[in-house]
Design a protein around this motif. Structure first.
Motif, short mmCIF file in Angstrom:
data_model
loop_
_atom_site.label_atom_id
_atom_site.label_comp_id
_atom_site.label_asym_id
_atom_site.label_seq_id
_atom_site.Cartn_x
_atom_site.Cartn_y
_atom_site.Cartn_z
N ARG B 208 65.01 4.96 13.37
CA ARG B 208 64.18 5.29 14.63
C ARG B 208 64.63 5.87 15.97
O ARG B 208 64.34 6.58 16.71
N ALA B 211 62.95 8.94 17.12
CA ALA B 211 62.24 9.12 17.81
C ALA B 211 61.20 10.55 17.89
O ALA B 211 59.99 10.49 17.35
N LEU B 318 54.96 2.07 8.51
CA LEU B 318 54.85 2.80 10.11
C LEU B 318 53.76 3.64 10.80
O LEU B 318 53.78 3.40 11.36
N HIS B 328 59.41 10.87 7.02
CA HIS B 328 59.49 10.59 6.41
C HIS B 328 59.71 10.43 5.35
O HIS B 328 59.85 9.85 4.17
#
Lengths: 152, 474
Positions: B208, B211, B318, B328
């Motif tokens: 995370r 971001a 997510l 991802h």
């Protein structure tokens, strides 16, 4: 008796690039009762660092396009600072990088010798050129004598 | 004045490519493209060869994923023979493919991408490579080596050698599995699983912090395509094609790969040797879709193994529908490694796994055959036509990287628009544009690129092609 790893690498479909394979397998057959393992592969890969750290002596055998055809060079690779001349790899490494990985990650490097044999023909053939063949025979004899000195 | 920024070569991918970024008169990014600059021509050079040679010949397409080509090619040849591969032969092919995916995902995550995560996207290349990682994060480096070695050894134990094995053949596999090899693989799975599990746990705690990258690394609506089994479970080796849209709706399901030309079109752009496949019902280029780990986890209803399903459920949280950010892909790879290890263990404990009936024999019974498998990077299609003598008259390959071509181009543009600022070219800016491509782990050939050592050249070009400025990183 020390554990010895013989590593021949190169592409045997590209003529003299396969001389490392040839020398490795021929040398292995002449090592008799020594505690020897042999591996032949297309290139040195990071996973070999783990294997390398399990041996006391290692011989890496490769073809060279830079040295005179048929010539043989054998040099001991010492513990050196990390070098990335062959590339800080994606999926292959150079001999020194392999040693660095073995030392840093697994805490041990074998006494390692790099043998290079000058090639003349790297075309699409599975045959060695006469000069590479001659170099291979010289390399086998010299490495056999070298291993006799360092194996015990 | 309009300018072009060129990133050439793109590093830490398999093959040769470059990126160009076109700036407008205001110095803002107007367009960006991913160019594949190498030409292989495997479809042409195999013409005239006996079909039985195809698996071994096609495996030479790549030194990283030869098993994937071996499988897809063998399955295309199965279709030419019109045979049913014995169950044990099918199971052994699956184990081979799972080993391949584990080793390839480990290479991508640990060796190629983790330096970005652990050493910083803004770090200079000489301080953002695996040797730096070895110094700063030796456990991660050791884990990567161990996991890749595990996958390679699975391949070697089954097929005799790690690179370019010829064990997978038309009709099945050439040799059965022996008990010693099975037991050796089973004994190593717990260690591999421990590595995969702790890496996933670490990644779940850390991703995370990226971001901005998650938001801008090819984070856009697209279709997702891949194989699922008849129950909609994650499938790597057999199964049928499913297509899911960006809202998570299944828009096509259980499509037979033999009919792929009905739903996949192949466009060609003048700036790249890589084809641009698209989903035919939506046309070109609206039919943009993604394949590979992210797509597989987006299209499947579940992984169908306990640990992977647990991770998959968290992954799917997510996003409300499907996970859209290509960043991802990294996360998805870790989940797939766990799924592969679980599936592998299950198959190796099958009571029929040591059966010696592993190959069906026949002469060609069809003049055309299509084979498909899920390569580490996504769906891989091989399509052959033969004459009455069994010689190849025509071949077509659609590799995973090709399926992702439109998405990679769009992703590069998105990242460039976000990170590239006017005339000043900064290392971290270019790293991020490159890293978008690395998310897809494109496999353009068996070529090897290096980190830091390989030159990264950035050229500013005027509208008539004149070089206005050049930055070179050696």
């Amino acid at each position: 008796m020390k554990r010895i790893l013989i590593l021949g690498f190169g592409n045997p479909l590209r003529g003299d690039d396969g001389v490392g394979w040839y020398v490795a397998t021929q040398l292995f057959e002449r090592t008799g009762a020594w505690r020897c393992d042999v591996r032949t592969l297309h290139q040195l890969v990071p996973e070999l660092a783990d294997d390398l750290a399990r041996y006391e002596v290692a011989v890496l055998i490769d073809a060279s396009a830079d040295q005179p055809a048929g010539s043989v060079r054998i040099r001991e690779l010492g513990a050196e600072a990390p070098r990335t001349e062959e590339g800080a790899f994606s999926h292959h490494v150079g001999p020194r990088e392999l040693l660095t990985l073995a030392a840093t990650l697994y805490g041990h490097t074998p006494r390692t010798f790099l043998c290079t044999i000058g090639g003349a023909d790297f075309g699409f053939t599975e045959q060695l050129s006469p000069s590479a063949q001659a170099g291979a025979q010289q390399a086998i004899r010299t490495l056999q004598a070298l291993l006799a000195l360092v194996a015990n | 004045m309009a300018r072009t920024i060129t990133i050439d070569p793109v590093t830490r991918i398999e093959g040769h490519a470059k990126i160009t970024i076109q700036l407008n008169d205001e110095g803002m990014v107007e367009d960006a493209r991913f160019h594949v600059t190498q030409y292989r021509g495997f479809e042409k050079l195999c013409e005239g060869r006996p079909f039985s040679e195809m698996p071994s010949l096609m495996a030479r397409t790549c030194g990283i994923c030869p098993v994937s080509h071996l499988l897809a090619s063998s399955k295309a040849c199965d279709a030419l023979l019109a045979v049913r591969v014995p169950r044990t032969g099918q199971l052994l092919r699956r184990v081979l493919n799972l080993g391949q995916i584990v080793q390839s995902h480990a290479l991508s995550f640990f060796h190629l991408s983790s330096p970005d995560f652990l050493l910083g996207m803004d770090a200079p290349p000489e301080k953002r490579n695996l040797f730096a990682l070895v110094e700063t994060h030796p456990t991660i480096a050791r884990d990567g080596i161990a996991l890749r070695k595990f996958g390679q050894q699975v391949i070697e134990r089954l097929a005799g050698k790690r690179i370019h094995p010829a064990w997978c053949v038309p009709g099945g596999v050439s040799d059965p599995l022996d008990a010693e090899s099975r037991d050796a693989i089973l004994a190593e799975i717990p260690h591999a699983m421990a590595i995969a599990t702790r890496t996933l746990e670490w990644y779940q705690k850390t991703f995370r912090q990226f971001a901005e990258e998650i938001a801008t690394f090819a984070n856009f609506p697209s279709l997702f395509m891949g194989l699922v089994d008849e129950d909609g479970n994650l499938e790597f080796t057999d199964g049928k094609v499913r297509v899911v849209d960006s809202a998570g709706n299944i828009i096509a399901d259980q499509l037979d790969i033999a009919d792929y030309q009905d739903f996949i079109g192949e466009a060609v752009e003048p700036y790249s040797y890589l084809k641009s496949p698209y989903y035919k019902p939506l046309g070109y280029p609206d039919g943009i879709y993604r394949v590979g780990p992210l797509a597989r986890l987006n299209i499947a209803d579940r992984c169908n193994t306990p640990r992977a399903d647990e991770a998959w459920a968290e992954f799917r949280e997510l996003d409300r529908r499907v996970v859209l950010s290509s960043f991802h892909y990294h996360y998805a790879r870790l989940i797939e490694i766990i799924a592969c290890l679980e599936q592998m263990e299950k198959i190796l404990r099958d009571p029929d796994i040591l059966d010696t009936h592993v190959r069906a024999h026949a002469e060609p019974n069809a003049f055309e055959g299509v084979g498909v498998s899920e390569a580490p990077r996504g769906m891989l299609i091989h399509h052959y036509r033969i004459d009455r003598n069994g010689l190849i008259t025509w071949a077509n390959l659609i590799i995973a990287t090709g399926h992702n071509n439109l998405a990679m181009n769009r992703g590069v543009l998105q990242a460039a628009k976000h990170f590239v600022r006017g005339e000043k070219i900064e290392e971290g800016m270019l790293n991020r544009v490159e890293a978008v491509i690395r998310c897809y782990d494109p496999c353009l050939s068996c070529s090897t690129h290096a980190i830091g050592q390989m030159p990264l050249e950035v050229e500013l070009m005027g509208p008539r092609g004149e070089i206005l400025d050049r930055v070179r990183r050696d």
